[in-house]
Design a protein around this motif. Structure first.
Motif, PDB file in Angstrom:
ATOM      1  N   SER A 117       0.819  -1.212   0.000  1.00 19.61           N
ATOM      2  CA  SER A 117       0.000   0.000   0.000  1.00 19.61           C
ATOM      3  C   SER A 117       0.853   1.263   0.000  1.00 19.61           C
ATOM      4  CB  SER A 117      -0.905  -0.012   1.235  1.00 19.61           C
ATOM      5  OG  SER A 117      -1.464   1.253   1.470  1.00 19.61           O
ATOM      6  N   PRO A 118       0.361   2.343  -0.651  1.00 21.32           N
ATOM      7  CA  PRO A 118       1.073   3.627  -0.583  1.00 21.32           C
ATOM      8  C   PRO A 118       0.755   4.441   0.659  1.00 21.32           C
ATOM      9  CG  PRO A 118      -0.824   3.846  -2.027  1.00 21.32           C
ATOM     10  CD  PRO A 118      -0.791   2.394  -1.586  1.00 21.32           C
ATOM     11  N   ASP A 119      -0.038   3.895   1.587  1.00 17.10           N
ATOM     12  CA  ASP A 119      -0.528   4.693   2.713  1.00 17.10           C
ATOM     13  C   ASP A 119       0.609   5.307   3.530  1.00 17.10           C
ATOM     14  OD1 ASP A 119      -3.039   4.052   1.909  1.00 17.10           O
ATOM     15  OD2 ASP A 119      -3.487   2.681   3.565  1.00 17.10           O
ATOM     16  N   ALA A 120       1.627   4.493   3.878  1.00 18.05           N
ATOM     17  CA  ALA A 120       2.719   5.019   4.704  1.00 18.05           C
ATOM     18  C   ALA A 120       3.439   6.152   3.990  1.00 18.05           C
ATOM     19  CB  ALA A 120       3.698   3.907   5.063  1.00 18.05           C
ATOM     20  N   ARG A 121       3.682   6.010   2.688  1.00 17.82           N
ATOM     21  CA  ARG A 121       4.337   7.081   1.923  1.00 17.82           C
ATOM     22  C   ARG A 121       3.469   8.328   1.886  1.00 17.82           C
ATOM     23  NH1 ARG A 121       4.628   7.024  -3.612  1.00 17.82           N
ATOM     24  NH2 ARG A 121       2.372   6.824  -3.465  1.00 17.82           N
ATOM     25  N   ASP A 122       2.170   8.124   1.632  1.00 20.03           N
ATOM     26  CA  ASP A 122       1.267   9.270   1.525  1.00 20.03           C
ATOM     27  C   ASP A 122       1.130  10.007   2.857  1.00 20.03           C
ATOM     28  OD1 ASP A 122       0.960   8.490  -1.087  1.00 20.03           O
ATOM     29  OD2 ASP A 122      -1.029   7.609  -0.811  1.00 20.03           O
ATOM     30  N   GLU A 176       5.420  11.347   3.634  1.00 21.56           N
ATOM     31  CA  GLU A 176       6.151  12.227   2.707  1.00 21.56           C
ATOM     32  C   GLU A 176       5.809  13.700   2.903  1.00 21.56           C
ATOM     33  OE1 GLU A 176       5.773  11.854  -1.750  1.00 21.56           O
ATOM     34  OE2 GLU A 176       7.663  10.784  -1.418  1.00 21.56           O
ATOM     35  N   PRO A 177       4.521  14.076   3.061  1.00 19.42           N
ATOM     36  CA  PRO A 177       4.234  15.504   3.280  1.00 19.42           C
ATOM     37  C   PRO A 177       4.803  16.044   4.584  1.00 19.42           C
ATOM     38  CG  PRO A 177       2.250  14.306   2.598  1.00 19.42           C
ATOM     39  CD  PRO A 177       3.284  13.290   2.942  1.00 19.42           C
ATOM     40  N   GLN A 178       5.209  15.127   5.501  1.00 19.45           N
ATOM     41  CA  GLN A 178       5.734  15.520   6.810  1.00 19.45           C
ATOM     42  C   GLN A 178       7.247  15.345   6.884  1.00 19.45           C
ATOM     43  OE1 GLN A 178       1.610  13.993   9.027  1.00 19.45           O
ATOM     44  NE2 GLN A 178       3.557  13.127   9.687  1.00 19.45           N
ATOM     45  N   ASP A 179       7.895  15.198   5.707  1.00 22.14           N
ATOM     46  CA  ASP A 179       9.352  14.985   5.654  1.00 22.14           C
ATOM     47  C   ASP A 179       9.790  13.793   6.493  1.00 22.14           C
ATOM     48  OD1 ASP A 179       9.787  17.148   3.930  1.00 22.14           O
ATOM     49  OD2 ASP A 179       9.842  18.552   5.609  1.00 22.14           O
ATOM     50  N   GLY A 180       8.939  12.773   6.561  1.00 25.28           N
ATOM     51  CA  GLY A 180       9.265  11.566   7.302  1.00 25.28           C
ATOM     52  C   GLY A 180       9.043  11.654   8.795  1.00 25.28           C
ATOM     53  N   LEU A 181       8.707  12.829   9.304  1.00 24.14           N
ATOM     54  CA  LEU A 181       8.467  12.987  10.741  1.00 24.14           C
ATOM     55  C   LEU A 181       7.085  12.460  11.121  1.00 24.14           C
ATOM     56  CD1 LEU A 181       9.783  16.627  11.190  1.00 24.14           C
ATOM     57  CD2 LEU A 181      10.889  14.551  12.064  1.00 24.14           C
ATOM     58  N   TYR A 182       6.983  11.923  12.323  1.00 19.92           N
ATOM     59  CA  TYR A 182       5.682  11.487  12.832  1.00 19.92           C
ATOM     60  C   TYR A 182       5.747  11.469  14.357  1.00 19.92           C
ATOM     61  CZ  TYR A 182       7.872   6.966  13.677  1.00 19.92           C
ATOM     62  OH  TYR A 182       8.706   5.974  14.132  1.00 19.92           O
ATOM     63  N   THR A 183       4.575  11.354  14.983  1.00 19.57           N
ATOM     64  CA  THR A 183       4.466  11.389  16.434  1.00 19.57           C
ATOM     65  C   THR A 183       4.293   9.982  16.988  1.00 19.57           C
ATOM     66  OG1 THR A 183       3.280  13.480  16.171  1.00 19.57           O
ATOM     67  CG2 THR A 183       3.266  12.467  18.368  1.00 19.57           C
ATOM     68  N   ALA A 184       5.065   9.649  17.997  1.00 28.97           N
ATOM     69  CA  ALA A 184       4.882   8.413  18.761  1.00 28.97           C
ATOM     70  C   ALA A 184       4.257   8.780  20.101  1.00 28.97           C
ATOM     71  CB  ALA A 184       6.206   7.697  18.970  1.00 28.97           C
ATOM     72  N   VAL A 185       3.134   8.151  20.422  1.00 30.56           N
ATOM     73  CA  VAL A 185       2.394   8.457  21.640  1.00 30.56           C
ATOM     74  C   VAL A 185       2.470   7.251  22.574  1.00 30.56           C
ATOM     75  CG1 VAL A 185       0.175   9.109  22.631  1.00 30.56           C
ATOM     76  CG2 VAL A 185       0.837   9.970  20.375  1.00 30.56           C
ATOM     77  N   GLU A 186       3.077   7.459  23.725  1.00 28.41           N
ATOM     78  CA  GLU A 186       3.197   6.403  24.723  1.00 28.41           C
ATOM     79  C   GLU A 186       1.955   6.412  25.613  1.00 28.41           C
ATOM     80  OE1 GLU A 186       7.013   5.724  26.902  1.00 28.41           O
ATOM     81  OE2 GLU A 186       5.766   6.358  28.626  1.00 28.41           O
ATOM     82  N   LEU A 187       1.304   5.252  25.721  1.00 31.87           N
ATOM     83  CA  LEU A 187       0.092   5.125  26.520  1.00 31.87           C
ATOM     84  C   LEU A 187       0.445   4.511  27.863  1.00 31.87           C
ATOM     85  CD1 LEU A 187      -2.300   3.638  23.792  1.00 31.87           C
ATOM     86  CD2 LEU A 187      -1.934   6.041  24.381  1.00 31.87           C
ATOM     87  N   GLY A 188       0.630   5.348  28.863  1.00 30.32           N
ATOM     88  CA  GLY A 188       0.989   4.873  30.189  1.00 30.32           C
ATOM     89  C   GLY A 188      -0.140   5.052  31.174  1.00 30.32           C
ATOM     90  N   PRO A 189      -0.055   4.413  32.325  1.00 32.68           N
ATOM     91  CA  PRO A 189      -1.104   4.566  33.346  1.00 32.68           C
ATOM     92  C   PRO A 189      -1.298   6.007  33.784  1.00 32.68           C
ATOM     93  CG  PRO A 189       0.382   2.747  33.898  1.00 32.68           C
ATOM     94  CD  PRO A 189       1.008   3.487  32.751  1.00 32.68           C
ATOM     95  N   GLU A 190      -0.215   6.820  33.711  1.00 33.32           N
ATOM     96  CA  GLU A 190      -0.315   8.214  34.159  1.00 33.32           C
ATOM     97  C   GLU A 190      -0.798   9.149  33.060  1.00 33.32           C
ATOM     98  OE1 GLU A 190       2.668   6.564  34.100  1.00 33.32           O
ATOM     99  OE2 GLU A 190       2.531   5.710  36.125  1.00 33.32           O
ATOM    100  N   HIS A 212      -2.092  17.936  12.892  1.00 34.88           N
ATOM    101  CA  HIS A 212      -2.751  16.751  12.333  1.00 34.88           C
ATOM    102  C   HIS A 212      -1.670  15.801  11.832  1.00 34.88           C
ATOM    103  CE1 HIS A 212      -5.681  14.297  10.231  1.00 34.88           C
ATOM    104  NE2 HIS A 212      -4.960  14.403   9.118  1.00 34.88           N
ATOM    105  N   ASP A 213      -1.632  14.579  12.364  1.00 35.39           N
ATOM    106  CA  ASP A 213      -0.573  13.634  12.022  1.00 35.39           C
ATOM    107  C   ASP A 213      -1.180  12.262  11.725  1.00 35.39           C
ATOM    108  OD1 ASP A 213       1.627  12.051  11.750  1.00 35.39           O
ATOM    109  OD2 ASP A 213       2.526  12.533  13.674  1.00 35.39           O
ATOM    110  N   PRO A 214      -1.518  12.007  10.464  1.00 32.31           N
ATOM    111  CA  PRO A 214      -2.097  10.696  10.136  1.00 32.31           C
ATOM    112  C   PRO A 214      -1.107   9.551  10.245  1.00 32.31           C
ATOM    113  CG  PRO A 214      -1.666  11.958   8.136  1.00 32.31           C
ATOM    114  CD  PRO A 214      -1.403  12.883   9.291  1.00 32.31           C
ATOM    115  N   ALA A 215       0.196   9.840  10.369  1.00 32.42           N
ATOM    116  CA  ALA A 215       1.221   8.798  10.481  1.00 32.42           C
ATOM    117  C   ALA A 215       1.529   8.439  11.932  1.00 32.42           C
ATOM    118  CB  ALA A 215       2.507   9.248   9.794  1.00 32.42           C
TER     119      ALA A 215
END
Length: 461
Positions: free
Chosen positions: A38-43, A46-60, A219-222
């Protein structure tokens, strides 16, 4: 590096380790991520120059951070030549894989390449325009061999036992069918280290994306979400260098076999135990189950009395501390691991996750009461009727047969005997072990007469 399969797990695991390794130790490592379908990851990226957000789900609560280790994203069906060229580039020293079990185009029962797999048939006929990860790897390695490029390392990061041996085996088989001399060169030149990977990565939802936009103003779809815990154990066999992943917490060892067994029996074994008994007791998630004191006590009993005594100590591991970390992970309310989902395909999972440990205990002349209760819980579950009389949606390759065996038996003892005769699950030894059969029968009767919660409480008393 080139990475095949830039899904959520890769972005929540490999790419974060690489980002943190560069932050800690420097270096000019970057990842060219390749989507095989799928092209989803590229789409998205790519508009974000490869940057994306990682969200850690912790108890706090949630913690956000930007990840910048992805330098480029390719879509294989759009340009096979570009993907082959990327992996053939002499500057590329490591190719990593998260392509799921199906991506290896193999026979799961034997681990061997499936020569009749449609993608393998195509790739052998069209070696310069492949479809499969295996075909792309062989095309790139053939090009590196012709060019005299330095050897690289192929690093499987899929959650499969002996993943390095699996990757090596299917690549060599494919190469041998394509060009025997290429197979010999790969066998002599290219290492395929094994790895053990562990991090829960729930699917990102529209609500997650909307919540990030509200909290962070972007807005970060990645984006990806993940639990706080992670573990990456890697055989230290690399041909031409690697990132300093150890500075981000990766463990380099001589063999990962003991770590795989630790995870299989301690994590997967108790996960399945909580899935069947927790579901029967009305707990929707693992976190809900271990919040119920008898279930947390059952996990502790299983680890200390029945599982750890059967394990070799993995290099660099404290098994008691690992058990503590597992219970902390299970109790995290931000991770909704549904018991029904974990309970799927139990006939395939039980032999590795639980029955191997049962055999280990019987061999030391110990009848593992907790694990026998887990087996009885599975038997009650696959009968298809819960403790309230409602139907259970059992998802299993043997579901119809197991339900028929259970419901046609005229007593709890007959039900246990009928299910123990399913050799695909129990082999030929456990059904004839009177100690095991008696313990499972006793546990099953308690489940029928008193219910799962009472059975668990009675076992840990």
């Amino acid at each position: 590096m080139v990475h095949l399969g830039p899904g959520a797990f890769f972005r929540a695991f490999n790419a974060i380790y690489t980002d943190e390794a560069m932050a800690a130790a420097g270096g000019d490592w970057g990842i060219c991520a390749v989507s095989l379908r799928s092209p989803d990851a590229r789409d998205q990226l790519e508009p974000q120059d490869g940057l994306y957000t990682a969200v850690e789900l912790g108890p706090e609560g949630r913690r956000h951070r930007l990840i910048g280790s992805i330098a480029r994203v390719l879509v294989a069906p759009e340009d096979q030549a570009a993907v082959i060229a990327a992996m053939a580039d002499p500057a590329v020293r490591v190719v990593t894989l998260t392509i799921t079990e199906k991506g290896y185009c193999h026979n799961p029962a034997t681990g061997a390449l499936d020569p009749d797999h449609p993608d393998i048939v195509h790739d052998l006929d069209h070696p310069d325009s492949p479809r499969s990860a295996i075909g792309f790897l062989c095309a790139a390695l053939a090009q590196r061999r012709r060019d005299g490029a330095p050897p690289l390392t192929v690093l499987s990061c899929d959650n499969l036992p002996s993943n390095g041996s699996l990757a090596r085996g299917v690549v060599l088989d494919f190469a041998r069918r394509r060009e025997p001399d290429l197979a010999d060169w790969i066998a002599d030149t290219i290492p395929f280290p094994a790895t053990m990977v562990d991090r829960i990565t729930p699917a990102t939802t529209d609500a997650d994306i909307a919540r990030l936009a509200q909290q962070e103003g972007r807005h970060d779809p990645a984006m990806v979400v993940h639990e706080p815990f992670r573990q990456w154990v890697i055989e230290d066999r690399f041909a031409s260098g690697r990132p300093d992943w150890q500075d981000a917490g990766a463990q380099f060892v001589q063999s990962v076999d003991a770590h795989e067994l630790m995870k299989l029996r301690m994590l997967n074994g108790t996960h399945s135990t909580l899935a069947y008994l927790g579901y029967l007791a009305g707990h929707e998630t693992v976190a809900e189950a271990v919040a119920d004191p008898p279930f947390a006590a059952l996990c502790r009993m299983l680890w200390q009395q029945e599982i750890i005594p059967t394990l070799p100590r993995p290099e660099g591991e404290d098994l008691d501390a690992y058990a503590d970390s597992l219970l902390t992970r299970y109790a995290n309310p931000a991770i909704r691991h549904r018991t029904w989902q974990i309970a799927m395909d139990g006939s395939q999972k039980l032999p590795q996750r639980i029955l191997g440990t049962v055999r280990g205990n019987l061999a030391r002349d110990v009848v593992p009461r907790g694990l026998c209760l887990a087996v009885a819980g599975w038997m009650r579950y696959v009968g298809g009727i819960d403790e309230t009389g409602a139907d259970i949606d059992v998802r299993d390759p043997l579901a119809a047969r197991l339900k028929s065996l259970s419901q046609s038996a005229d007593s709890p003892a007959a039900t246990v005997a009928a299910l123990l005769d399913v050799e695909q699950v129990f082999g030929s030894d456990l059904a004839t072990d009177d100690r095991f059969a008696a313990a499972v029968t006793s546990a099953y009767k308690t489940l029928v007469n008193s219910g799962a919660r009472a059975a668990v409480a009675g076992t840990v008393r």
